[in-house]
Design an enzyme around this catalytic site. Sequence first.
Site, PDB file in Angstrom:
ATOM      1  N   GLY A  98       0.811  -1.210   0.000  1.00  0.00           N
ATOM      2  CA  GLY A  98       0.000   0.000   0.000  1.00  0.00           C
ATOM      3  C   GLY A  98       0.848   1.265   0.000  1.00  0.00           C
ATOM      4  N   GLU A 137       1.627   1.796  -3.538  1.00  0.00           N
ATOM      5  CA  GLU A 137       0.416   2.236  -4.246  1.00  0.00           C
ATOM      6  C   GLU A 137       0.100   3.692  -3.943  1.00  0.00           C
ATOM      7  OE1 GLU A 137      -1.691  -1.176  -2.760  1.00  0.00           O
ATOM      8  OE2 GLU A 137      -2.274  -1.718  -4.802  1.00  0.00           O
TER       9      GLU A 137
END
Length: 684
Positions: free
Chosen positions: A102, A105
Site C-alpha cells: 500500500g 500504491e
Amino acid sequence: MTDLISTHTHGALGIIRMTRGPVNALGHALRVAISQAHRTFESDPAIAAIVLTGQGRFFSAGADITEFDSGRRAPFLTDLIAQLEASTKPVIALVNGIAYGGGFELALGCHGLAALSDAKVAFPEITLGNIPGAGGTQKLPRLIGGPAALDIILSGKPISAKRAHDLGIAQSIDGTEAEALTRIEADLADGPPQRLPRDLTVEGSPEDLSEVAAPYLRRARGAPAPAKALEGVQMAYDTPLDAGLAWERETFTALNTSPEAKALRHVFFAEREARKIEDVPPQTPKRALASAGVIGAGTMGAGIAKCLADAGLSVTVIEQEQDRLDQGLARIRAIYDEAQSKGRLSKADAEARLARISGSTSMDALCEADIVVEAVFEAMDIKRSVFAALDKICKPGAILATNTSTLDVNEIAAATSRPEDVIGLHFFSPAHIMKLLEVVRADKTAPDVIATAMALGPRLGKVPVLVGVCDGFAGNRMFINFNREAQILIEEGALPWQIDAVLSDWGLAMGPLAVMDLAGLDVGYRIRQARGPQSPYPFTTADRLAEAGHLGQKTGRGWYLYPDGARRGQPDPEVETLIKAVSQEKGITRREISDEEILHRCLWQLVNTGYQIIEEGIAQRPSDLDVIFVNGYGFPKTRGGPMFFAEQTGLARVAADVRRFHAEIGAHWTPSALLLEQAETADA
Ligand code: NAI
C-alpha cells in the site's frame, strides 16, 4: 501535527511526513491524518505543490495487516489515493527507504515519484496470498508495461531505487532529502508534473505476459493469488481504469479471506511472535559477536561457517587434521562457488566473505572468539571433550554453542565450568539454505546468551525458534513421530506411494518416504541400530531395505526405484512384496486405508506430539511449532503449519480423532492433556 504525521513548508512546497513508528503502516488513523493534511495544504494559497514522504528507513511498509482480520474502516487507502489523484495541486511522493504494498500504491497515486538512493519499492502481497489491492495491478502496468509490472507483483521482491529509476517508476534519484526538494522545486518551475499513472495506457498485448507468468504459476501449486495477479495485469491492457480498480478491490477482499491468505498471515505473525520469550524480555542485554569459531567443517560446519561469514563475522574453522581442514575449506569454497554460479552473489562479494574465513588444526586459535559453534561427529564423548577443551581455551563471556541434533545439551554443558554460556544452535541441512534455527536452551543457559542467540538468527538470515532440551528437541521429535505413523500405516495396508501422494497433494514439498530416499535409508538405520531396543519399533521394512543395500536415491533404489539416476522414484514391486511379507510376519491383516485416514494420522501425530512438547515447556506456543515446520521441514506456508491446520480443522475434532486412534491403534496415541484442554475451550 500528530504522532502520525508532521507537516511543514519548504518554500512553496507543503511537506507531509509520515511519522507513525515503526514502519508507517497505513492504518485508519494515519490515512485520516494524511487526508486532512492534504486538504489543508490544498486550500493554502501559499502552497504550490505537496510532497508526501516518510522518515528513517520507511516511506511506508503498506497496509496495517492487523486490520485484515479486525476489519477496515473508511477512508480506505483507495479513497485516500483517489483524493491525491484528484488534487488541485500536484502531489509528489518522495520515497525515502521502503515503500511496500500500500505504501508503493500511495506513491503511484501521486503526480510524480522522486526517490532517495536508499529507496526500495515492492509489492509483497503475493507472499501473504494476495494481490495489490489499491491500484497496483492496474497502475504499475500503465507506468512501466505489463511484463515488468507482473514480474514485480508475482515475485514480491524489492526493487532498488536505481532499478526503479531504470524501469521508469522513479523519475529521479537523489542522495538527500534536501537535494530532492531542490530538484522538485526546480522541476515544478518548468511546469507541473504530467504523469499520473491512472491517465496512462498499457502498450503491447496481454499475450506478452505469459512468459513472465509461467514459472510463478507452476510454483503456485493451486494457490489462487498468482493467477489473479495475472488476470489483473491482463485487464490493465484493455479495461477502463475504474472497472479494473473495482475488480482488483473485489478480488483483494475475496483473497484476503482465502484459507491460503489466512495461513500466510498466521505464519507472518507467528515468526514475529517466536522472537518473544516469556522470561527473557526484549531489553535483555546482548553479547557483542564479531568473531566466531566453527569446530568441524563437515556437512553442517561448512554451511554454518558460510552463514557466519555472510553476516560479517570473522570465522575460524577447526579440524583436527590438516587434510580434513583442507577438505572443509574446499567445501566452504564450493558453497560460495555455487552461490556465484546461480547468480546469488558477485565474485567480489564471495571473495570478500571467503577472506573472513580462516582455518586451524588447533583449538587454541579460538581463544579470542566471541562465539563458537561445534559441529563435530554426533557422539557424546567427543562433544564433551570438545567442550572441556573450549572451557580452557575460550575467553570469559564467549558463547559456546553445539549443533547437536539429538544429544542432551545439559550433559554437554556439564563438561564445562560455565554451563551458563552453553546453548544449542540447531541448524538444519543444508545449513546455508534452510531458514530454521532451533535455539536450544539448556537448564543453566544465561538469559543474555539466549537473547544473543535469538538475535543472531536474523543476522544469519535464519528464523530462530526457542526450544528446550529433550530427545529431538521440538522439530525432530515431532517429525520422527510423523514418520513412525507412516511406517505403521505401511504395515497396516498403505503403500509408500499412496502415503507420499496424500501428503504431497496436501502441500508437503515431498512425502516422508521420498524424503527418506533422498536422505539415505542408512542414516536412520544407523541411529536406530545405535539406540537398540528403545528405538521406534515399526521401522522393520525400512531396516530390511537398508540391510539389502536399498539406501535410496544414491543406490538407485530405496522405497522407490530410480532407474538411470532419475530423481523421481517409481513404485517398486519388490518393495511391495517385502512390505506384505513384513505385515504377514507381524500377524497384521492388511486393509484398505483411506487417504483421509493417512492424512489425519500423520498430521495429528505432529499435533498431539506438539501439544505434549508445549505441556512439557519444551516449546513456548503452538505457533512456534508452525514456524519450525514451515521453515525446517518443507511444510507449505499456505497451510500455516500443522498446529494452525489443526486449529482450522477444529481442535475438538482433532482431539476426538486422537482419542479414537488411541483406543484403536495403540499407546503412542495417548492424547496430550493440553490438546484435550484446548479442545474443550475451543468448543465452549
Ligand atoms: P560430518 O561428519 O559431515 O562432519 C563432522 C566433522 O567434524 C568432520 O569433518 C570431522 O572431521 C570433524 N570432527 C570430528 N571430531 C572433531 C574434533 N574433535 N575436532 C574438530 N573436528 C572434528 O557431520 P555433520 O553431518 O556435519 O554433523 C555435525 C553435527 O551436526 C552433528 O552433531 C550432527 O548431529 C549435527 N547435525 C547434522 C545435520 C545433518 O543433516 N547432517 C542436521 C543438524 C545437525
